[in-house]
Design an enzyme around this catalytic site. Structure first.
Site, short mmCIF file in Angstrom:
data_model
loop_
_atom_site.label_atom_id
_atom_site.label_comp_id
_atom_site.label_asym_id
_atom_site.label_seq_id
_atom_site.Cartn_x
_atom_site.Cartn_y
_atom_site.Cartn_z
N HIS A 63 -13.95 14.45 53.18
CA HIS A 63 -14.29 14.67 51.77
C HIS A 63 -15.60 13.97 51.37
CE1 HIS A 63 -10.58 16.74 51.20
NE2 HIS A 63 -9.85 15.68 51.50
N ASP A 94 -7.91 4.65 53.25
CA ASP A 94 -8.39 5.58 52.21
C ASP A 94 -7.95 5.19 50.78
OD1 ASP A 94 -8.40 6.71 54.80
OD2 ASP A 94 -8.38 8.75 54.03
N HIS A 99 -3.26 9.18 55.58
CA HIS A 99 -2.75 8.41 54.45
C HIS A 99 -1.37 7.81 54.73
CE1 HIS A 99 -5.57 10.43 51.25
NE2 HIS A 99 -6.19 10.09 52.35
N HIS A 129 -11.66 9.24 61.68
CA HIS A 129 -11.01 9.96 60.60
C HIS A 129 -10.48 11.28 61.17
CE1 HIS A 129 -10.47 10.30 56.26
NE2 HIS A 129 -10.65 11.60 56.41
#
Ligand SMILES: [Fe+2]
Ligand SMILES: [Fe+2]
Length: 262
Positions: A69, A9, A178, A151
């Protein structure tokens, strides 16, 4: 055989500068056949815009993957319909903009990239396990290699997906947390697996957010406006070396600090 550089990401402007600052050197050093980048946080920490996606493609990125997102920036919606090398989770509603699978070809090798979203703490229209079955069935020999960007929040859901797809796809690489994991390996059936690739952006924050703001929100339990952190930029991801399709030969983490020239 070829190889795939997967980049976790990309977070905000610093993440983008880190990607574009390090990618030429990584290309020269690792000589990846394909470069796949998760861009779900590339625009100010949330979502992606057409110009940011264009900039990544211009830098030679083959496929951009997204995540929860994906739709944060509304201007990306028509772009997702009009571009076939950027993918949002395949297990979102079928009427949503964009697609969940991209196929790219280099030197006669066809790579399918699939984006899936997990169901622990994240919204999905359909089970990622059911969805990958229909995606693989739909590929029907159109791809030699398959990379799945799963994800998802929970390592348990990701590990299960790795085992579920072992021997059927080239790689299952997790994104979203992350934070990179140290569990990269090639499973017995030949699928490269890593629970999370980590992020490309400021390590000197809380998963990309300014640490003072993230801490304040937890300490005070009041709303805090988050901004992306600007300290200690790193590129994080993995290099997958491919064998006889669809198997992987190896997977190794790629984690590099970026020191911008002053
Ligand atoms: Fe993310
Ligand atoms: Fe995410």
């Amino acid at each position: 055989m070829t190889s795939i550089l997967f980049v976790g990401d990309v977070v905000g402007g610093l993440g983008r500068r880190t990607l574009h600052g390090l990618l030429p050197g990584l290309r020269a050093e690792l000589e990846p056949g394909f470069v796949v980048v998760n861009g779900e946080n590339a625009a100010g920490g949330l979502g992606i815009t057409p110009s940011i996606a264009d900039e990544m493609f211009a830098a030679g990125v083959d496929v951009i993957t997204l995540g929860n997102h994906a739709y944060h920036r509304r201007e990306i919606l028509p772009y997702l319909d009009g571009h076939d090398r950027i993918v949002r989770p395949a297990n979102y509603l079928k009427r949503h903009p964009g697609r969940g699978v991209a196929i790219v070809e280099r030197d006669g090798v066809r790579l399918a990239v699939v984006n899936l979203v997990g169901t622990v703490f994240l919204k999905a229209a359909r089970s990622p396990f059911d969805e990958i079955e229909s995606v693989l069935g739909g590929l029907d020999g159109q791809a030699d290699l398959v990379l799945v960007d799963f994800h998802a929040e929970a390592t348990s859901e990701k590990v299960a997906m790795g085992w579920y797809l072992d021997g059927r796809v080239t790689a299952v690489i997790g994104t979203h947390t992350h934070v990179p994991t140290a569990d990269e390996r090639v499973l017995p059936g030949g699928t490269a697996y890593m629970s999370d690739a980590g992020m490309t952006g400021p390590r000197g924050g809380v998963i990309g957010v300014k640490k003072e703001q993230a801490i304040q929100s937890l300490v005070d339990q009041m709303g805090v406006r988050f901004e992306t952190a600007e300290e200690d930029p790193w590129l994080m991801g993995a290099l997958i070396r491919c064998g006889a399709p669809p198997a992987a030969l190896s997977i190794e983490p790629v984690r590099r600090a970026w020191a911008p020239e002053r």
